[in-house]
Design a protein around this motif. Sequence first.
Motif, PDB file in Angstrom:
ATOM      1  N   THR A   1       2.537  10.190   2.031  1.00  0.00           N
ATOM      2  CA  THR A   1       1.952   9.286   1.054  1.00  0.00           C
ATOM      3  C   THR A   1       2.725   8.153   0.888  1.00  0.00           C
ATOM      4  O   THR A   1       2.415   6.900   0.521  1.00  0.00           O
ATOM      5  N   ARG A   2       4.073   8.448   0.356  1.00  0.00           N
ATOM      6  CA  ARG A   2       5.153   7.266  -0.006  1.00  0.00           C
ATOM      7  C   ARG A   2       5.496   6.542   1.360  1.00  0.00           C
ATOM      8  O   ARG A   2       5.206   5.289   1.190  1.00  0.00           O
ATOM      9  N   GLN A   3       5.274   7.054   2.264  1.00  0.00           N
ATOM     10  CA  GLN A   3       5.530   5.996   3.415  1.00  0.00           C
ATOM     11  C   GLN A   3       4.294   5.197   3.752  1.00  0.00           C
ATOM     12  O   GLN A   3       4.442   4.026   4.276  1.00  0.00           O
ATOM     13  N   LEU A   4       3.236   5.630   3.714  1.00  0.00           N
ATOM     14  CA  LEU A   4       2.100   4.870   3.993  1.00  0.00           C
ATOM     15  C   LEU A   4       1.924   3.799   2.917  1.00  0.00           C
ATOM     16  O   LEU A   4       1.641   2.730   3.228  1.00  0.00           O
ATOM     17  N   ARG A   5       2.509   4.054   1.713  1.00  0.00           N
ATOM     18  CA  ARG A   5       2.369   3.094   0.410  1.00  0.00           C
ATOM     19  C   ARG A   5       3.344   1.993   1.043  1.00  0.00           C
ATOM     20  O   ARG A   5       3.007   0.815   0.803  1.00  0.00           O
ATOM     21  N   GLU A   6       4.496   2.439   1.503  1.00  0.00           N
ATOM     22  CA  GLU A   6       5.348   1.333   1.644  1.00  0.00           C
ATOM     23  C   GLU A   6       4.976   0.393   3.029  1.00  0.00           C
ATOM     24  O   GLU A   6       4.953  -0.807   3.121  1.00  0.00           O
ATOM     25  N   LYS A   7       4.425   1.187   4.025  1.00  0.00           N
ATOM     26  CA  LYS A   7       3.738   0.488   5.042  1.00  0.00           C
ATOM     27  C   LYS A   7       2.671  -0.521   4.685  1.00  0.00           C
ATOM     28  O   LYS A   7       2.612  -1.715   5.144  1.00  0.00           O
ATOM     29  N   GLN A   8       1.880  -0.231   3.843  1.00  0.00           N
ATOM     30  CA  GLN A   8       0.694  -0.993   3.123  1.00  0.00           C
ATOM     31  C   GLN A   8       1.448  -2.148   2.667  1.00  0.00           C
ATOM     32  O   GLN A   8       0.978  -3.413   2.558  1.00  0.00           O
ATOM     33  N   ALA A   9       2.347  -1.923   1.742  1.00  0.00           N
ATOM     34  CA  ALA A   9       3.047  -2.887   0.827  1.00  0.00           C
ATOM     35  C   ALA A   9       3.737  -4.108   1.713  1.00  0.00           C
ATOM     36  O   ALA A   9       3.539  -5.246   1.696  1.00  0.00           O
ATOM     37  N   GLU A  10       4.118  -3.570   2.979  1.00  0.00           N
ATOM     38  CA  GLU A  10       4.712  -4.492   3.943  1.00  0.00           C
ATOM     39  C   GLU A  10       3.764  -5.326   4.711  1.00  0.00           C
ATOM     40  O   GLU A  10       3.901  -6.230   4.859  1.00  0.00           O
ATOM     41  N   LYS A  11       2.614  -4.570   4.741  1.00  0.00           N
ATOM     42  CA  LYS A  11       1.481  -5.375   5.624  1.00  0.00           C
ATOM     43  C   LYS A  11       0.882  -6.369   4.457  1.00  0.00           C
ATOM     44  O   LYS A  11       0.565  -7.310   5.136  1.00  0.00           O
ATOM     45  N   ASP A  12       0.913  -5.884   3.292  1.00  0.00           N
ATOM     46  CA  ASP A  12       0.278  -7.258   2.454  1.00  0.00           C
ATOM     47  C   ASP A  12       1.220  -8.095   2.132  1.00  0.00           C
ATOM     48  O   ASP A  12       0.711  -9.269   2.138  1.00  0.00           O
ATOM     49  N   ARG A  13       2.597  -7.830   2.290  1.00  0.00           N
ATOM     50  CA  ARG A  13       3.350  -8.983   2.206  1.00  0.00           C
ATOM     51  C   ARG A  13       3.493  -9.849   3.191  1.00  0.00           C
ATOM     52  O   ARG A  13       3.348 -11.210   3.324  1.00  0.00           O
ATOM     53  N   VAL A  14       3.247  -9.548   4.614  1.00  0.00           N
ATOM     54  CA  VAL A  14       3.241 -10.421   5.770  1.00  0.00           C
ATOM     55  C   VAL A  14       1.886 -10.991   5.890  1.00  0.00           C
ATOM     56  O   VAL A  14       1.980 -12.270   6.122  1.00  0.00           O
TER      57      VAL A  14
ATOM     58  N   GLY B   1      -2.855 -13.595  -6.307  1.00  0.00           N
ATOM     59  CA  GLY B   1      -2.157 -12.480  -7.184  1.00  0.00           C
ATOM     60  C   GLY B   1      -2.752 -11.237  -6.664  1.00  0.00           C
ATOM     61  O   GLY B   1      -3.314 -10.941  -5.641  1.00  0.00           O
ATOM     62  N   ARG B   2      -1.729 -10.033  -7.099  1.00  0.00           N
ATOM     63  CA  ARG B   2      -2.082  -8.761  -6.893  1.00  0.00           C
ATOM     64  C   ARG B   2      -3.130  -8.221  -7.889  1.00  0.00           C
ATOM     65  O   ARG B   2      -3.162  -6.810  -7.591  1.00  0.00           O
ATOM     66  N   HIS B   3      -3.564  -8.836  -8.734  1.00  0.00           N
ATOM     67  CA  HIS B   3      -4.630  -8.347  -9.627  1.00  0.00           C
ATOM     68  C   HIS B   3      -5.664  -7.686  -8.902  1.00  0.00           C
ATOM     69  O   HIS B   3      -6.017  -7.936  -7.911  1.00  0.00           O
ATOM     70  N   GLU B   4      -6.433  -7.010  -9.917  1.00  0.00           N
ATOM     71  CA  GLU B   4      -7.503  -6.314  -9.352  1.00  0.00           C
ATOM     72  C   GLU B   4      -8.940  -7.155  -8.890  1.00  0.00           C
ATOM     73  O   GLU B   4      -8.664  -8.207  -9.530  1.00  0.00           O
ATOM     74  N   LEU B   5      -9.762  -6.752  -8.509  1.00  0.00           N
ATOM     75  CA  LEU B   5     -10.939  -7.801  -8.265  1.00  0.00           C
ATOM     76  C   LEU B   5     -11.646  -7.928  -9.586  1.00  0.00           C
ATOM     77  O   LEU B   5     -11.554  -7.203 -10.544  1.00  0.00           O
ATOM     78  N   GLU B   6     -12.414  -9.281  -9.676  1.00  0.00           N
ATOM     79  CA  GLU B   6     -12.918  -9.812 -10.923  1.00  0.00           C
ATOM     80  C   GLU B   6     -14.177 -10.106 -10.518  1.00  0.00           C
ATOM     81  O   GLU B   6     -14.616 -10.111  -9.464  1.00  0.00           O
ATOM     82  N   ASN B   7     -14.903 -10.264 -11.651  1.00  0.00           N
ATOM     83  CA  ASN B   7     -16.307 -10.491 -11.827  1.00  0.00           C
ATOM     84  C   ASN B   7     -16.394 -12.176 -11.478  1.00  0.00           C
ATOM     85  O   ASN B   7     -15.893 -13.017 -12.497  1.00  0.00           O
TER      86      ASN B   7
END
Length: 286
Positions: free
Chosen positions: A115-128, A204-210
């Motif tokens: 799970t930690r590795q998946l989170r790190e990969k997703q964070a890198e994907k989000d950064r790119v 931003g990395r905030h959550e979805l808004e109305n």
Amino acid sequence: DSLPFGMDIVDAQGRILYVSSAMENAVGKRAVGEKCWNLYRDDRQQCADCALNQPIRLGVTISTESTGVLGGRILEITHTGMIYQGKPAILEVFYDITERKHTEEVLEEKEEERTRQLREKQAEKDRVMGQLIQAEKRAAIGTMVSGIGHEINNPLYVIMGKAEAIRDEGDIAACNEHARDIIKHAKHISAIVKNLSGYIRPAGRHELENTDVQEKLVEAINMAKCSLLDDRIEIRQDFAPVPKISAKPEEIQQVFFNVIRNGIQAMVGRGVLEITTAREDGQACI
């Protein structure tokens, strides 16, 4: 007596009435007549989670998990109400689950690492992805620079002219009118800068808004108008009330702007761009 796991029978006071061969071998000493907590835990008092804390119910089984029993093993113990030698008693069966618990812990650790590795990969994907989005924004800004200069210069000329008029004007009423025009055009410049700043700012990395769809659509249209270098493209708006949507405001504005800009580019400097909003089946249709 031939079963491989330990069994005993205790009375309502916790005194051992019977032990199986496997249990006797595990204990390594005489068990019958001893209090079960003295024998298995070397405790002088009854265990806090002891099944004997509840009334004995014939045929009813209660399961507990205990650690530190019989040399530090982890045991799953079932307690079943019965009649033994004519009196209420409890049949206890001891299942050694030490290895199983160890295996479960190892599997949990592996799952946590995965799970930690998946989170790190997703964070890198989000950064790119964030870098790509910013690069696209900078490219779009390049096509808007001339139009933005035109949009800002026009009200600036008005502001300068009105300021000079106030300097030379003696009539206070006329000065007040010039001041109102200055304020109006200054607000127009402020709105242009605000829209541009909001567009350039990283999402931003905030959550979805109305999110108000039409508000973001108008901001995107205003940004697109800054990229028009002549008046041969007309933008027509026909807005009907639509529901708000769950979105990231900066990102939905960029979506609208990209589609509008693509339409303008596809017309090669001449044409009409029609933008409508409508509510259909509870959805916002653009």
